[in-house]
Design a protein around this motif. Structure first.
Motif, PDB file in Angstrom:
ATOM      1  N   PRO A   1       0.807  -1.307  -0.231  1.00 30.59           N
ATOM      2  CA  PRO A   1       0.118  -0.074  -0.056  1.00 30.59           C
ATOM      3  C   PRO A   1       0.731   1.310   0.026  1.00 30.59           C
TER       4      PRO A   1
ATOM      5  N   ARG B   1       1.902   1.896  -3.301  1.00 27.05           N
ATOM      6  CA  ARG B   1       0.813   2.461  -4.556  1.00 27.05           C
ATOM      7  C   ARG B   1       0.543   3.932  -4.026  1.00 27.05           C
ATOM      8  N   ILE B   2       0.495   4.225  -2.832  1.00 34.91           N
ATOM      9  CA  ILE B   2       0.295   5.747  -2.668  1.00 34.91           C
ATOM     10  C   ILE B   2       1.395   6.426  -3.090  1.00 34.91           C
TER      11      ILE B   2
ATOM     12  N   HIS C   1      -6.071  12.573   1.661  1.00 31.95           N
ATOM     13  CA  HIS C   1      -7.081  11.673   1.392  1.00 31.95           C
ATOM     14  C   HIS C   1      -6.655  10.338   1.589  1.00 31.95           C
ATOM     15  N   GLU C   2      -5.641   9.771   1.454  1.00 28.83           N
ATOM     16  CA  GLU C   2      -5.130   8.284   1.789  1.00 28.83           C
ATOM     17  C   GLU C   2      -4.752   8.249   3.100  1.00 28.83           C
ATOM     18  N   TYR C   3      -4.147   9.229   3.675  1.00 28.33           N
ATOM     19  CA  TYR C   3      -3.861   9.129   5.218  1.00 28.33           C
ATOM     20  C   TYR C   3      -4.370  10.352   5.917  1.00 28.33           C
TER      21      TYR C   3
ATOM     22  N   LEU D   1      -7.305  10.206  -7.712  1.00 30.19           N
ATOM     23  CA  LEU D   1      -8.081   9.716  -6.894  1.00 30.19           C
ATOM     24  C   LEU D   1      -9.226   8.983  -7.212  1.00 30.19           C
TER      25      LEU D   1
ATOM     26  N   ARG E   1      -8.059   5.622  -9.074  1.00 32.20           N
ATOM     27  CA  ARG E   1      -7.628   4.519  -8.016  1.00 32.20           C
ATOM     28  C   ARG E   1      -8.847   4.257  -7.137  1.00 32.20           C
TER      29      ARG E   1
ATOM     30  N   LEU F   1      -8.419  -2.197  -3.688  1.00 32.48           N
ATOM     31  CA  LEU F   1      -7.467  -1.999  -2.529  1.00 32.48           C
ATOM     32  C   LEU F   1      -7.823  -2.822  -1.080  1.00 32.48           C
TER      33      LEU F   1
END
Length: 248
Positions: free
Chosen positions: A8, A11-12, A61-63, A100, A103, A108
């Motif tokens: 992951p 990925r990010i 957004h992801e974290y 965003l 993906r 995921l």
């Protein structure tokens, strides 16, 4: 620092660097864009500032629990507060939104795993659940079929049973035992140093993806790359790293 397995994180990293690449490349058009519909920036848009806003949008957004950290970095490199409205911010966020969206459904969260109590299969040892067991099914970044890199079992064995019963497997297994033992008499100091370097996989470390980005920074500085070249290099490294994790 955010924990979790390396997949992951890779990925990010790919989402981050491909987005920044497309923002920075939008003005000059030196390289092909990764995203299919990156608009031309309005006059007066500083693409480097816009890339900082794009990075903030992707990472926050992801974290989401680390937004405060990213805000501090944005103020340092973007020169503006996240609440400010300006052309740089709008352009960066527009490109980030495309990434965003691209993906959003990449598989995921597929973490279903059935333990198979058989030789050659991974089984729990009390240290936790399987980490990203279906990562191989993640949507790749490169747009090609991952199966072209998956050529079957090592040394062309037809079944896992044949592989596990081979002399070649036994030799490699015993090599790991000899060299991997805490008190190995065969392992050289250099091998120990290499092992400790790649064992940097604990939470609160940069983990292997972070190490590889550090090496990329060294290359970029030695080559004295321009901003656009730098963005392109990191985008290529990030894409390759993310898809390598999927293949593996």
């Amino acid at each position: 620092m955010q924990g979790g397995p390396p997949g992951p994180i890779a990925r990010i990293g790919a989402m981050l660097h491909l987005t920044m690449h497309d923002v920075i490349n939008a003005a000059a058009g030196t390289y092909s864009s990764y995203l299919t519909s990156v608009p031309d920036p309005d006059a007066g848009v500083n693409v480097e500032d816009a890339a900082s806003y794009a990075a903030y949008a992707v990472l926050s957004h992801e974290y989401p629990t680390q937004r405060a950290l990213f805000k501090a970095e944005l103020r340092k490199y973007g020169g503006k507060k996240p609440s400010d409205t300006n052309a740089h911010k709008a352009f960066g966020e527009e490109v980030a939104a495309q990434m965003l969206a691209l993906r959003a459904d990449d598989n995921l969260d597929n973490n279903m795993f059935m333990v198979m109590d058989a030789p050659g299969q991974w089984t729990p040892t009390g240290s936790g659940d399987a980490a990203t067991p279906n990562w191989g099914k993640l949507k790749p970044f490169g747009g090609f079929e991952m199966t072209i890199f998956r050529t079957g079992l090592p040394s062309n064995y037809d079944t896992i049973a044949e592989l596990l019963g081979s002399e070649e497997y036994a030799a490699q297994y015993n090599e790991v035992l000899r060299l991997g033992s805490a008190n190995s008499a065969e392992r050289t100091p250099e091998q120990t140093e290499i092992a400790l370097f790649w064992a940097n996989d604990l939470d609160d470390t940069s983990k292997p993806p972070g190490q590889l980005y550090t090496l990329t920074q060294i290359v970029a500085r030695k080559r004295r790359l321009t901003v656009a070249q730098n963005a392109h290099l990191f985008a290529l490294v990030a894409l390759a790293m993310a898809d390598a994790a999927i293949v593996a």
